[in-house]
Enzyme design. Structure first.
Site, PDB file in Angstrom:
ATOM      1  N   HIS A  13       0.870  -1.201   0.000  1.00 43.16           N
ATOM      2  CA  HIS A  13       0.000   0.000   0.000  1.00 43.16           C
ATOM      3  C   HIS A  13       0.893   1.232   0.000  1.00 43.16           C
ATOM      4  O   HIS A  13       1.453   1.618   1.028  1.00 43.16           O
ATOM      5  CB  HIS A  13      -0.898   0.010   1.239  1.00 43.16           C
ATOM      6  CG  HIS A  13      -1.897   1.134   1.254  1.00 43.16           C
ATOM      7  ND1 HIS A  13      -3.249   0.933   1.446  1.00 43.16           N
ATOM      8  CD2 HIS A  13      -1.755   2.481   1.093  1.00 43.16           C
ATOM      9  CE1 HIS A  13      -3.885   2.092   1.411  1.00 43.16           C
ATOM     10  NE2 HIS A  13      -2.998   3.053   1.196  1.00 43.16           N
ATOM     11  N   HIS A  15       1.615   5.321  -1.678  1.00 48.95           N
ATOM     12  CA  HIS A  15       1.267   6.521  -2.466  1.00 48.95           C
ATOM     13  C   HIS A  15       2.552   7.108  -3.023  1.00 48.95           C
ATOM     14  O   HIS A  15       3.427   7.523  -2.260  1.00 48.95           O
ATOM     15  CB  HIS A  15       0.567   7.562  -1.586  1.00 48.95           C
ATOM     16  CG  HIS A  15      -0.718   7.057  -1.008  1.00 48.95           C
ATOM     17  ND1 HIS A  15      -1.929   7.212  -1.647  1.00 48.95           N
ATOM     18  CD2 HIS A  15      -0.980   6.370   0.131  1.00 48.95           C
ATOM     19  CE1 HIS A  15      -2.884   6.650  -0.911  1.00 48.95           C
ATOM     20  NE2 HIS A  15      -2.336   6.123   0.166  1.00 48.95           N
ATOM     21  N   LEU A  16       2.642   7.144  -4.356  1.00 49.89           N
ATOM     22  CA  LEU A  16       3.860   7.684  -4.991  1.00 49.89           C
ATOM     23  C   LEU A  16       3.648   9.070  -5.576  1.00 49.89           C
ATOM     24  O   LEU A  16       4.605   9.716  -5.978  1.00 49.89           O
ATOM     25  CB  LEU A  16       4.335   6.744  -6.104  1.00 49.89           C
ATOM     26  CG  LEU A  16       5.070   5.479  -5.688  1.00 49.89           C
ATOM     27  CD1 LEU A  16       5.403   4.637  -6.917  1.00 49.89           C
ATOM     28  CD2 LEU A  16       6.337   5.796  -4.900  1.00 49.89           C
ATOM     29  N   ARG A  17       2.371   9.517  -5.667  1.00 52.74           N
ATOM     30  CA  ARG A  17       2.075  10.824  -6.302  1.00 52.74           C
ATOM     31  C   ARG A  17       2.573  10.817  -7.751  1.00 52.74           C
ATOM     32  O   ARG A  17       2.698   9.768  -8.363  1.00 52.74           O
ATOM     33  CB  ARG A  17       2.665  11.999  -5.503  1.00 52.74           C
ATOM     34  CG  ARG A  17       2.457  11.935  -3.989  1.00 52.74           C
ATOM     35  CD  ARG A  17       1.003  11.803  -3.577  1.00 52.74           C
ATOM     36  NE  ARG A  17       0.851  11.977  -2.127  1.00 52.74           N
ATOM     37  CZ  ARG A  17      -0.175  11.523  -1.437  1.00 52.74           C
ATOM     38  NH1 ARG A  17      -1.145  10.838  -2.012  1.00 52.74           N
ATOM     39  NH2 ARG A  17      -0.263  11.742  -0.143  1.00 52.74           N
ATOM     40  N   ASN A  41      -5.010   7.340  -6.063  1.00 48.45           N
ATOM     41  CA  ASN A  41      -5.696   8.602  -5.726  1.00 48.45           C
ATOM     42  C   ASN A  41      -4.899   9.828  -6.153  1.00 48.45           C
ATOM     43  O   ASN A  41      -4.597  10.711  -5.352  1.00 48.45           O
ATOM     44  CB  ASN A  41      -6.050   8.666  -4.226  1.00 48.45           C
ATOM     45  CG  ASN A  41      -4.828   8.657  -3.317  1.00 48.45           C
ATOM     46  OD1 ASN A  41      -3.787   8.108  -3.675  1.00 48.45           O
ATOM     47  ND2 ASN A  41      -4.948   9.255  -2.149  1.00 48.45           N
ATOM     48  N   LYS A  98      -9.369  -0.118  -5.926  1.00 46.16           N
ATOM     49  CA  LYS A  98      -9.328   0.469  -4.592  1.00 46.16           C
ATOM     50  C   LYS A  98     -10.619   1.226  -4.310  1.00 46.16           C
ATOM     51  O   LYS A  98     -11.018   2.083  -5.102  1.00 46.16           O
ATOM     52  CB  LYS A  98      -8.139   1.446  -4.493  1.00 46.16           C
ATOM     53  CG  LYS A  98      -8.050   2.226  -3.180  1.00 46.16           C
ATOM     54  CD  LYS A  98      -7.599   1.365  -2.022  1.00 46.16           C
ATOM     55  CE  LYS A  98      -7.725   2.089  -0.683  1.00 46.16           C
ATOM     56  NZ  LYS A  98      -6.653   3.043  -0.438  1.00 46.16           N
ATOM     57  N   HIS A 135     -10.556   1.031   1.676  1.00 47.78           N
ATOM     58  CA  HIS A 135     -10.368   2.037   2.731  1.00 47.78           C
ATOM     59  C   HIS A 135     -11.629   1.931   3.584  1.00 47.78           C
ATOM     60  O   HIS A 135     -12.691   2.416   3.191  1.00 47.78           O
ATOM     61  CB  HIS A 135     -10.199   3.442   2.138  1.00 47.78           C
ATOM     62  CG  HIS A 135      -9.944   4.476   3.202  1.00 47.78           C
ATOM     63  ND1 HIS A 135      -8.753   5.143   3.331  1.00 47.78           N
ATOM     64  CD2 HIS A 135     -10.719   4.928   4.225  1.00 47.78           C
ATOM     65  CE1 HIS A 135      -8.806   5.962   4.377  1.00 47.78           C
ATOM     66  NE2 HIS A 135      -9.997   5.856   4.931  1.00 47.78           N
ATOM     67  N   HIS A 173      -4.792  -0.737   5.747  1.00 48.55           N
ATOM     68  CA  HIS A 173      -4.343   0.035   6.916  1.00 48.55           C
ATOM     69  C   HIS A 173      -5.296  -0.083   8.106  1.00 48.55           C
ATOM     70  O   HIS A 173      -5.854   0.913   8.553  1.00 48.55           O
ATOM     71  CB  HIS A 173      -4.088   1.498   6.557  1.00 48.55           C
ATOM     72  CG  HIS A 173      -5.098   2.171   5.663  1.00 48.55           C
ATOM     73  ND1 HIS A 173      -6.451   2.142   5.916  1.00 48.55           N
ATOM     74  CD2 HIS A 173      -4.943   2.891   4.532  1.00 48.55           C
ATOM     75  CE1 HIS A 173      -7.069   2.817   4.974  1.00 48.55           C
ATOM     76  NE2 HIS A 173      -6.193   3.279   4.121  1.00 48.55           N
ATOM     77  N   LEU A 218      -5.002   9.108   7.955  1.00 47.93           N
ATOM     78  CA  LEU A 218      -6.320   8.459   7.997  1.00 47.93           C
ATOM     79  C   LEU A 218      -6.171   7.002   7.605  1.00 47.93           C
ATOM     80  O   LEU A 218      -5.409   6.719   6.682  1.00 47.93           O
ATOM     81  CB  LEU A 218      -7.297   9.180   7.056  1.00 47.93           C
ATOM     82  CG  LEU A 218      -7.754  10.553   7.592  1.00 47.93           C
ATOM     83  CD1 LEU A 218      -8.496  11.338   6.525  1.00 47.93           C
ATOM     84  CD2 LEU A 218      -8.637  10.378   8.838  1.00 47.93           C
ATOM     85  N   ASP A 247       1.301   2.535   3.576  1.00 47.06           N
ATOM     86  CA  ASP A 247       0.463   3.717   3.386  1.00 47.06           C
ATOM     87  C   ASP A 247       1.322   4.979   3.449  1.00 47.06           C
ATOM     88  O   ASP A 247       0.842   6.027   3.866  1.00 47.06           O
ATOM     89  CB  ASP A 247      -0.679   3.768   4.412  1.00 47.06           C
ATOM     90  CG  ASP A 247      -1.748   4.784   4.026  1.00 47.06           C
ATOM     91  OD1 ASP A 247      -1.810   5.180   2.847  1.00 47.06           O
ATOM     92  OD2 ASP A 247      -2.520   5.189   4.922  1.00 47.06           O
ATOM     93  N   HIS A 251       3.136  14.414   1.881  1.00 48.45           N
ATOM     94  CA  HIS A 251       2.556  15.753   1.685  1.00 48.45           C
ATOM     95  C   HIS A 251       3.635  16.752   2.029  1.00 48.45           C
ATOM     96  O   HIS A 251       4.401  16.534   2.977  1.00 48.45           O
ATOM     97  CB  HIS A 251       1.367  15.974   2.631  1.00 48.45           C
ATOM     98  CG  HIS A 251       0.166  15.150   2.316  1.00 48.45           C
ATOM     99  ND1 HIS A 251      -0.757  15.513   1.367  1.00 48.45           N
ATOM    100  CD2 HIS A 251      -0.256  13.966   2.820  1.00 48.45           C
ATOM    101  CE1 HIS A 251      -1.717  14.593   1.307  1.00 48.45           C
ATOM    102  NE2 HIS A 251      -1.433  13.626   2.173  1.00 48.45           N
ATOM    103  N   ALA A 263      -3.876  14.796   5.659  1.00 46.11           N
ATOM    104  CA  ALA A 263      -3.710  13.477   6.270  1.00 46.11           C
ATOM    105  C   ALA A 263      -2.693  12.664   5.484  1.00 46.11           C
ATOM    106  O   ALA A 263      -2.794  12.571   4.262  1.00 46.11           O
ATOM    107  CB  ALA A 263      -5.046  12.749   6.286  1.00 46.11           C
TER     108      ALA A 263
HETATM  109  C1  NCD Z   1      -3.527   9.073   2.061  1.00 42.34           C
HETATM  110  C2  NCD Z   1      -3.012  10.111   1.070  1.00 42.34           C
HETATM  111  O1  NCD Z   1      -2.465  11.146   1.490  1.00 42.34           O
HETATM  112  O2  NCD Z   1      -3.127   9.880  -0.139  1.00 42.34           O
HETATM  113  N1  NCD Z   1      -3.586   9.677   3.367  1.00 42.34           N
HETATM  114  C3  NCD Z   1      -3.585   9.030   4.556  1.00 42.34           C
HETATM  115  O3  NCD Z   1      -3.752   9.681   5.587  1.00 42.34           O
HETATM  116  N2  NCD Z   1      -3.408   7.735   4.634  1.00 42.34           N
HETATM  117  C4  NCD Z   1      -4.844   8.560   1.629  1.00 42.34           C
HETATM  118  C5  NCD Z   1      -5.265   7.296   2.340  1.00 42.34           C
HETATM  119  O4  NCD Z   1      -4.693   6.233   2.142  1.00 42.34           O
HETATM  120  O5  NCD Z   1      -6.203   7.359   3.138  1.00 42.34           O
HETATM  121 ZN    ZN Z   2      -3.332   5.044   1.553  1.00 43.75          ZN
END
Ligand code: NCD
Ligand code: ZN
Length: 345
Positions: A13, A15-17, A41, A98, A135, A173, A218, A247, A251, A263
């Site tokens: 899990h 997030h690479l943006r 996302n 997802k 989620h 998560h 989150l 996860d 940011h 988050a």
């Molecule tokens: C994630 C994100 O920033 O993309 N944020 C987080 O708090 N985990 C989104 C997610 O997985 O809920």
């Molecule tokens: Zn996530």
């Protein structure tokens, strides 16, 4: 000095943006993980097979020279997703869909408003043996943020598992004893990913002595009794149902240290080291390899990674900040403090 050699882990899990941010964070994961399940996302979200394949190319192009890291692509489920899309996704090698309940978290505006209207899509996922990543939080404003996962289990997770019994579900998560129990009691078609922060921290770490925006993610951190159950779950009798999913969700510092802070915690810089600490503290270092490198691969129907990595029990300082592209900085989990394990690269 104590060393531990394990099969190279996977991050199920991540997030690479995109763009400069992708280039900034990808090397951290690529140097320790064999593969990662890439969250869809983005803004706008990854909703079509063409979007996912184009994103995969951008990830591969951003990899350091010689890296063998493999991104496993996912699609963002929306109210408009169809059974045909599921078949198309399977044929293109997409590993999962997802679910973001609309409004549940960062970039979830296009999320699903009523999952029960998508039962035919879920049935096709079961038929195609493509995974459903959840989620698991309700977004009902009446429900307290600390209860949103537990309420989701009753309102959504249990009814969906009953309606589509063949569906392979990853409860992403997980943060509560309720979710751990659901996974342990469910059939082998249900598993969960667990983050380092939910195994290491509780809500005091978010709120005592001042608000800690870098501990805000989150689902939100829960009370200590939940954390203890999660540690027991990943090290216990049913631990084969739980696997590594950081996860890691970067940011910019300015977006975290803000009157309305985003988050997400960035843990990719020292992910496996943080998990090693957790398993060591639980007296279960012998269970780390299964959690990090075997259980996820098995659930996804993938072979284990051919390489190994070696962890050494030697403390390392975590950088207080790392560059995040476009002049922004990123504050890693544990930034400015130490982690008790180090990976030998
Ligand atoms: C994630 C994100 O920033 O993309 N944020 C987080 O708090 N985990 C989104 C997610 O997985 O809920
Ligand atoms: Zn996530």
């Amino acid at each position: 000095m104590q060393t531990l050699t394990i099969i190279q882990p996977d991050d199920m899990h991540l997030h690479l943006r995109d763009g400069e941010a992708l280039k900034a964070v990808l090397p951290f994961t690529a140097r320790q993980m064999g593969r990662a399940v890439i969250m869809p996302n983005l803004k706008p979200p990854v909703v079509s097979v063409a979007d996912a394949l184009a994103y995969k190319q951008r990830i591969l192009a951003a990899l350091p020279e010689g890296s063998t890291f493999e991104p496993l692509m996912t699609l963002y489920l929306t109210d408009k997703s169809t059974p045909e899309l599921v078949r198309e996704a399977k044929a293109a090698g997409i590993v999962a869909f997802k679910l973001y309940p609309a409004g549940a978290t960062t970039n979830s505006d296009s999320g699903v408003t009523d999952l029960f209207k998508l039962i035919p899509v879920l049935e096709e996922m079961a038929a195609q043996n493509i995974l459903f990543l959840v989620h698991g939080e309700v977004t009902d404003p009446e429900i307290d943020i600390f209860d949103r996962e537990a309420v989701f289990i009753e309102r959504v997770m249990k009814p969906v598992l009953e309606k589509v019994p063949g569906l392979k579900v990853v409860f992403e998560h997980i943060t509560t004893a309720d979710a751990a129990r659901l996974v342990m009691e469910a059939g082998d078609n249900v598993a969960a990913s667990v983050t380092p922060q939910h195994l290491l921290l509780n809500r005091n770490d978010l709120l005592v002595g001042g608000v800690r925006p870098h501990h805000y993610c989150l689902p939100v951190l829960k009370r200590e009794s939940h954390r203890k159950v999660l540690v027991a779950a990943v090290t216990g009798e049913k631990s084969h149902k739980f696997f590594l999913g950081t996860d890691s969700a970067p940011h910019a510092q300015s977006a975290k240290e803000n009157a309305c802070g985003c988050a997400g915690m960035f843990s990719a810089a020292t992910a496996i080291e943080l998990y090693a600490e957790i398993f060591e503290n639980a007296g279960a270092l012998n269970k780390l390899e299964a959690f990090a490198s075997k259980n996820g691969a098995r659930f996804y129907g993938l072979p284990e990674n051919p390489r190994t990595i070696t962890l050494v029990k030697r403390p390392q300082q975590v950088a207080p900040k790392v560059p995040f592209g476009n002049g922004d900085a990123l504050v890693p989990m544990r930034g400015g403090e130490s982690v008790s394990w180090t990976v030998e690269y």
